[in-house]
Write an enzyme that holds these catalytic residues in place. Structure first.
Site, PDB file in Angstrom:
ATOM      1  NE  ARG A 138      -1.262   2.529   2.875  1.00  0.00           N
ATOM      2  CZ  ARG A 138      -0.733   3.640   3.371  1.00  0.00           C
ATOM      3  NH1 ARG A 138      -0.572   4.707   2.612  1.00  0.00           N
ATOM      4  NH2 ARG A 138      -0.315   3.694   4.615  1.00  0.00           N
ATOM      5  CG  ASN A 176       7.177   3.513   4.550  1.00  0.00           C
ATOM      6  OD1 ASN A 176       7.030   4.114   3.499  1.00  0.00           O
ATOM      7  ND2 ASN A 176       6.208   3.345   5.416  1.00  0.00           N
ATOM      8  CG  HIS A 178       7.569   7.559   5.824  1.00  0.00           C
ATOM      9  ND1 HIS A 178       7.504   7.240   4.495  1.00  0.00           N
ATOM     10  CD2 HIS A 178       6.362   7.250   6.355  1.00  0.00           C
ATOM     11  CE1 HIS A 178       6.294   6.778   4.213  1.00  0.00           C
ATOM     12  NE2 HIS A 178       5.578   6.774   5.331  1.00  0.00           N
ATOM     13  CB  CYS A 227       1.985  10.426   1.942  1.00  0.00           C
ATOM     14  SG  CYS A 227       0.412  11.241   1.611  1.00  0.00           S
ATOM     15  CG  HIS A 233       3.564   4.083   9.118  1.00  0.00           C
ATOM     16  ND1 HIS A 233       2.885   3.244   8.243  1.00  0.00           N
ATOM     17  CD2 HIS A 233       4.099   5.060   8.349  1.00  0.00           C
ATOM     18  CE1 HIS A 233       3.006   3.712   7.011  1.00  0.00           C
ATOM     19  NE2 HIS A 233       3.750   4.811   7.043  1.00  0.00           N
TER      20      HIS A 233
HETATM   21  N1  COA Z   1     -13.104   4.379  -3.825  1.00  0.00           N
HETATM   22  C1  COA Z   1     -13.113   4.705  -5.128  1.00  0.00           C
HETATM   23  N2  COA Z   1     -13.504   5.903  -5.594  1.00  0.00           N
HETATM   24  C2  COA Z   1     -13.896   6.815  -4.693  1.00  0.00           C
HETATM   25  C3  COA Z   1     -13.897   6.554  -3.321  1.00  0.00           C
HETATM   26  C4  COA Z   1     -13.479   5.282  -2.886  1.00  0.00           C
HETATM   27  N3  COA Z   1     -13.427   4.958  -1.607  1.00  0.00           N
HETATM   28  N4  COA Z   1     -14.354   7.652  -2.686  1.00  0.00           N
HETATM   29  C5  COA Z   1     -14.606   8.579  -3.626  1.00  0.00           C
HETATM   30  N5  COA Z   1     -14.332   8.073  -4.840  1.00  0.00           N
HETATM   31  C6  COA Z   1     -14.428   8.753  -6.124  1.00  0.00           C
HETATM   32  C7  COA Z   1     -15.779   9.436  -6.368  1.00  0.00           C
HETATM   33  O1  COA Z   1     -16.683   8.567  -6.985  1.00  0.00           O
HETATM   34  C8  COA Z   1     -15.380  10.569  -7.266  1.00  0.00           C
HETATM   35  O2  COA Z   1     -15.204  10.085  -8.558  1.00  0.00           O
HETATM   36  P1  COA Z   1     -15.550  10.984  -9.858  1.00  0.00           P
HETATM   37  O3  COA Z   1     -14.625  12.179  -9.795  1.00  0.00           O
HETATM   38  O4  COA Z   1     -15.256  10.079 -11.008  1.00  0.00           O
HETATM   39  O5  COA Z   1     -16.985  11.366  -9.712  1.00  0.00           O
HETATM   40  C9  COA Z   1     -13.992  10.982  -6.749  1.00  0.00           C
HETATM   41  O6  COA Z   1     -13.481   9.814  -6.096  1.00  0.00           O
HETATM   42  C10 COA Z   1     -14.041  12.108  -5.758  1.00  0.00           C
HETATM   43  O7  COA Z   1     -14.996  11.809  -4.761  1.00  0.00           O
HETATM   44  P2  COA Z   1     -15.519  12.846  -3.678  1.00  0.00           P
HETATM   45  O8  COA Z   1     -16.530  12.145  -2.830  1.00  0.00           O
HETATM   46  O9  COA Z   1     -15.926  14.126  -4.370  1.00  0.00           O
HETATM   47  O10 COA Z   1     -14.285  13.050  -2.766  1.00  0.00           O
HETATM   48  P3  COA Z   1     -13.077  14.085  -2.793  1.00  0.00           P
HETATM   49  O11 COA Z   1     -12.791  14.658  -4.130  1.00  0.00           O
HETATM   50  O12 COA Z   1     -13.330  15.011  -1.687  1.00  0.00           O
HETATM   51  O13 COA Z   1     -11.884  13.066  -2.425  1.00  0.00           O
HETATM   52  C11 COA Z   1     -11.152  11.073  -1.293  1.00  0.00           C
HETATM   53  C12 COA Z   1     -11.887  12.402  -1.186  1.00  0.00           C
HETATM   54  C13 COA Z   1     -10.972  10.591   0.120  1.00  0.00           C
HETATM   55  C14 COA Z   1     -11.998  10.102  -2.103  1.00  0.00           C
HETATM   56  C15 COA Z   1      -9.808  11.276  -2.014  1.00  0.00           C
HETATM   57  O14 COA Z   1      -9.170  12.397  -1.483  1.00  0.00           O
HETATM   58  C16 COA Z   1      -8.908  10.087  -1.863  1.00  0.00           C
HETATM   59  O15 COA Z   1      -9.198   9.007  -2.393  1.00  0.00           O
HETATM   60  N6  COA Z   1      -7.795  10.244  -1.178  1.00  0.00           N
HETATM   61  C17 COA Z   1      -6.881   9.130  -0.943  1.00  0.00           C
HETATM   62  C18 COA Z   1      -5.624   9.674  -0.420  1.00  0.00           C
HETATM   63  C19 COA Z   1      -4.623   8.588  -0.163  1.00  0.00           C
HETATM   64  O16 COA Z   1      -4.795   7.425  -0.439  1.00  0.00           O
HETATM   65  N7  COA Z   1      -3.496   9.057   0.374  1.00  0.00           N
HETATM   66  C20 COA Z   1      -2.399   8.214   0.694  1.00  0.00           C
HETATM   67  C21 COA Z   1      -2.622   7.340   1.868  1.00  0.00           C
HETATM   68  S1  COA Z   1      -2.481   8.116   3.415  1.00  0.00           S
HETATM   69 ZN    ZN Z   2       3.562   6.061   5.379  1.00  0.00          ZN
END
Ligand code: COA
Ligand code: ZN
Length: 302
Positions: free
Chosen positions: A13, A248, A208, A239, A206
């Site tokens: 991940r 990490n 880094h 990240c 955790h």
């Molecule tokens: N799985 C898949 N797709 C997802 C999802 C999930 N859990 N949650 C939201 N989405 C999709 C929505 O369908 C939308 O898609 P579209 O643009 O095609 O319509 C898009 O993601 C944005 O969704 P929204 O609800 O408007 O959220 P956002 O734009 O505020 O984003 C997160 C919020 C949390 C979804 C996004 O910031 C994210 O996935 N972040 C992950 C960060 C990460 O993994 N960081 C590293 C690890 S710490």
């Molecule tokens: Zn990390």
């Protein structure tokens, strides 16, 4: 009697999500997870159910999940989720453990998850209520410092932030040094404060390795009562929403040290090193870790 410590591999991940120069084939990801399991790794955070626009590398989370759960239904395999939607997808595929991420830093929480602290707490409660039998580890990103706000120096702030989560049913928490800014004195102070405030909380850490302090911070956390330590094969990681975040703590490094110290890690060093080299050969091209010649130079215990 040997001392026990749980090592949790988070490379599939945290490591894979940082690779943007290539799309790692799904089969390669599965192969690396298999190698980790056969080396004796018992706990693996193996993907995340997040927006594929935010992390394109992990868009194959469902396929990876189906493959690894079919082959290893009883292994401790879990995935990161940022919201109820991610938790629902994970649950429907058969996962019964996830980690849910929130940042101590308001600005990193916004950059990473696009939420305020209040919205993050509400979403945790939502997931907790929707899936009472789901184990949820709360990953507290930027526990020790933030790429936008700098280093933190108030262990009580961590304790008070966690209070709402403990009251909402959090049983397990991972204190994450997202940008590798922690030092051992700070680690000791934060771990001790959290341990004292919440003696029943299951605690992981955790780190880094940005400043070369991953090992010493991990060891300090163990001495201050951490139940589990997290690391990544080959030290891969970072990240994408934390500017300057680097890799990490490397799993093969911590395994070697703890095996030598007489801990019961359950992980074979020669096998985990082979997995790290294999991963490097298929992802980054070559292995540049510390142990390149170690089999020839040093007789290892495992
Ligand atoms: N799985 C898949 N797709 C997802 C999802 C999930 N859990 N949650 C939201 N989405 C999709 C929505 O369908 C939308 O898609 P579209 O643009 O095609 O319509 C898009 O993601 C944005 O969704 P929204 O609800 O408007 O959220 P956002 O734009 O505020 O984003 C997160 C919020 C949390 C979804 C996004 O910031 C994210 O996935 N972040 C992950 C960060 C990460 O993994 N960081 C590293 C690890 S710490
Ligand atoms: Zn990390």
């Amino acid at each position: 009697m040997k001392k026990a410590i749980e090592i949790c591999e988070v490379g599939p991940r945290d490591g894979f999500q940082s690779i943007s120069c290539m799309q790692i084939p799904t089969e390669t990801k599965i192969e690396i997870i298999e190698e980790l399991l056969s080396s004796g790794v018992k706990h693996i955070e193996f993907t995340s159910f997040v927006s594929p626009k935010a992390i394109p590398q992990l868009a194959d989370a469902s396929d990876v999940t189906r493959a690894v759960l079919e082959r290893h239904p009883d292994a401790d395999l879990f995935a990161l989720v940022p919201n109820l939607r991610g938790a629902s997808t994970a649950y429907s595929l058969g996962l019964r453990k996830v980690c849910y991420v929130v940042s101590l830093s308001k600005s990193h929480n916004k950059a990473n998850i696009n939420r305020t602290h209040e919205q993050s707490l509400d979403a945790f409660k939502e997931i907790r209520a929707a899936y009472p039998d789901l184990d949820i580890v709360v990953d507290l990103a930027t526990t020790f410092g933030c790429p936008f706000e700098g280093k933190y120096n108030d262990p009580d702030a961590v304790v008070s932030f966690l209070a709402d989560y403990v009251n909402a049913g959090m049983k397990a928490c991972c204190l994450c040094d997202t940008i590798g800014i922690a030092d051992p004195a700070q680690v000791k102070a934060v771990l001790s404060a959290v341990r004292t405030a919440y003696p029943d909380l299951w605690l992981a850490v955790h780190f880094h390795d940005t400043r070369g302090l991953g090992m010493v911070n991990t060891l300090t956390a163990m001495e201050a009562g951490a139940d589990e330590i997290q690391s990544t094969l080959g030290g891969l990681g970072g990240c994408p929403f934390a500017p300057g975040a680097s890799g990490n703590l490397a799993t093969e490094d911590i395994v070697w040290m703890l095996n030598e110290m007489g801990y019961e890690t359950g992980i074979r060093f020669s096998s985990i090193l082979a997995a790290a080299k294999h991963e490097a050969s298929v992802i980054t091209g070559n292995y540049s870790g510390h142990h390149i010649n170690i089999e020839k130079e040093t007789p290892c215990r495992l």
